[in-house]
Write a protein that holds these residues in place. Structure first.
Motif, PDB file in Angstrom:
ATOM      1  N   ALA A  87      11.156   2.726   0.837  1.00  0.00           N
ATOM      2  CA  ALA A  87      11.104   3.871  -0.066  1.00  0.00           C
ATOM      3  C   ALA A  87      12.031   3.645  -1.244  1.00  0.00           C
ATOM      4  CB  ALA A  87      11.495   5.153   0.657  1.00  0.00           C
ATOM      5  N   LEU A  88      11.554   4.056  -2.412  1.00  0.00           N
ATOM      6  CA  LEU A  88      12.371   4.098  -3.628  1.00  0.00           C
ATOM      7  C   LEU A  88      12.587   5.558  -3.980  1.00  0.00           C
ATOM      8  CD1 LEU A  88      10.735   1.303  -5.798  1.00  0.00           C
ATOM      9  CD2 LEU A  88      13.208   1.525  -5.427  1.00  0.00           C
TER      10      LEU A  88
ATOM     11  N   GLY B  57       9.970  10.768  -8.790  1.00  0.00           N
ATOM     12  CA  GLY B  57      11.260  10.356  -8.250  1.00  0.00           C
ATOM     13  C   GLY B  57      11.275   9.860  -6.827  1.00  0.00           C
ATOM     14  N   HIS B  58      10.101   9.667  -6.215  1.00  0.00           N
ATOM     15  CA  HIS B  58      10.085   9.137  -4.839  1.00  0.00           C
ATOM     16  C   HIS B  58       8.751   8.469  -4.556  1.00  0.00           C
ATOM     17  CE1 HIS B  58      11.078   8.754  -0.570  1.00  0.00           C
ATOM     18  NE2 HIS B  58       9.829   9.086  -0.352  1.00  0.00           N
ATOM     19  N   LEU B  59       8.820   7.253  -4.009  1.00  0.00           N
ATOM     20  CA  LEU B  59       7.628   6.529  -3.584  1.00  0.00           C
ATOM     21  C   LEU B  59       7.911   5.826  -2.269  1.00  0.00           C
ATOM     22  CD1 LEU B  59       4.751   5.359  -4.118  1.00  0.00           C
ATOM     23  CD2 LEU B  59       5.880   3.432  -5.251  1.00  0.00           C
TER      24      LEU B  59
ATOM     25  N   ARG C  51       0.854  -1.189   0.000  1.00  0.00           N
ATOM     26  CA  ARG C  51       0.000   0.000   0.000  1.00  0.00           C
ATOM     27  C   ARG C  51       0.890   1.239   0.000  1.00  0.00           C
ATOM     28  NH1 ARG C  51      -0.450   1.641   5.523  1.00  0.00           N
ATOM     29  NH2 ARG C  51       0.090  -0.037   6.987  1.00  0.00           N
ATOM     30  N   ILE C  52       0.387   2.285  -0.596  1.00  0.00           N
ATOM     31  CA  ILE C  52       1.161   3.506  -0.786  1.00  0.00           C
ATOM     32  C   ILE C  52       1.153   4.352   0.479  1.00  0.00           C
ATOM     33  CG2 ILE C  52       1.270   5.665  -2.099  1.00  0.00           C
ATOM     34  CD1 ILE C  52       0.027   4.086  -4.445  1.00  0.00           C
ATOM     35  N   LEU C  53       2.327   4.845   0.840  1.00  0.00           N
ATOM     36  CA  LEU C  53       2.467   5.739   1.984  1.00  0.00           C
ATOM     37  C   LEU C  53       2.695   7.188   1.562  1.00  0.00           C
ATOM     38  CD1 LEU C  53       4.743   3.578   4.335  1.00  0.00           C
ATOM     39  CD2 LEU C  53       2.239   3.757   4.335  1.00  0.00           C
TER      40      LEU C  53
ATOM     41  N   ALA D 107       2.540   5.136 -10.006  1.00  0.00           N
ATOM     42  CA  ALA D 107       3.223   5.568 -11.224  1.00  0.00           C
ATOM     43  C   ALA D 107       3.517   7.066 -11.186  1.00  0.00           C
ATOM     44  CB  ALA D 107       2.390   5.211 -12.451  1.00  0.00           C
ATOM     45  N   GLN D 108       2.584   7.848 -10.646  1.00  0.00           N
ATOM     46  CA  GLN D 108       2.788   9.298 -10.541  1.00  0.00           C
ATOM     47  C   GLN D 108       3.927   9.619  -9.579  1.00  0.00           C
ATOM     48  OE1 GLN D 108      -0.816  11.550  -9.833  1.00  0.00           O
ATOM     49  NE2 GLN D 108       0.311  13.205  -8.845  1.00  0.00           N
TER      50      GLN D 108
END
Length: 202
Positions: free
Chosen positions: A148-149, A132-134, A112-114, A126-127
């Motif tokens: 985190a990427l 440049g950061h997820l 799940r996205i944080l 994708a956005q």
């Protein structure tokens, strides 16, 4: 770009008459997006980290593999998008084919996205990756907690190929185990090692 277009590079690199890798058609979408980590014994032994986004698996080659230790900053180099069916792939890619060698599914699960916007809503993966950061939370059989990427090089400029860092967040699921020996690691799907898969399917 739709999933069909984003898989063009993946398909151009492979002869599906020779490799059992999936061509990519329709895959069931779960309630939560999936992730998979494969160990790939190709020209170099490495981990492939993949996150479901926009109907494909966004993919990175992680030479040292993901770690549960926040002190470890793992280099992650983007590769071509893979079809969702690839999360099931385990076997031997024939000699002469792109990525020839043995692959196992080391870990799999959902995430799940944080990363959130100013209104507190999750930013589509994708956005966020495009920016440049997820940040995301993994619920796998082996990997758990926040990761985190972050892009550290490239990104559409003239600076060359992109490079990212994959880092464990310092949360309650952090540890000090690092990454297992890939030669001894076992598949989350079949319990087999790389050597066993190569012997049985090679």
């Amino acid at each position: 770009m739709n999933s069909k277009d984003s898989l063009r590079e993946y398909r151009q690199k492979r002869d599906f008459a020779r490799t059992r890798e999936p061509r990519g058609r329709n895959a069931d979408l779960g309630e939560n997006p999936s992730f998979v980590v494969q160990i790939h014994d190709a020209s170099t032994l490495h981990f492939d980290f993949r996150l479901e986004a926009d109907g494909v698996l966004k993919s990175w080659s992680v030479p040292k593999g993901p770690s549960d230790d926040p002190r470890d900053k793992r280099l992650a180099v983007p590769t071509e998008d893979h079809p969702l069916e690839y999360r099931e792939f385990e076997g031997v890619i024939p000699v002469g084919e792109y990525g020839a060698g043995t692959a196992i599914v080391w870990d799999e699960g959902t995430y799940r996205i944080l990363t959130h916007d100013r209104e507190g809503s999750p930013v589509p993966a994708a956005q966020a990756l495009g920016r440049g950061h997820l940040s995301f939370w993994l619920d796998g059989s082996k990997l758990h907690g926040g990761y985190a990427l972050t892009r550290i090089r490239g990104g559409g400029s003239s600076s060359g190929r992109e490079s990212w860092l994959l880092v464990k967040e310092n949360d309650a699921r952090a540890g000090r185990r690092g990454t297992p020996d890939p030669a001894r690691a076992r598949s989350a799907k079949s319990g087999r090692t790389l050597r066993q898969v190569a012997a049985e399917e090679g």
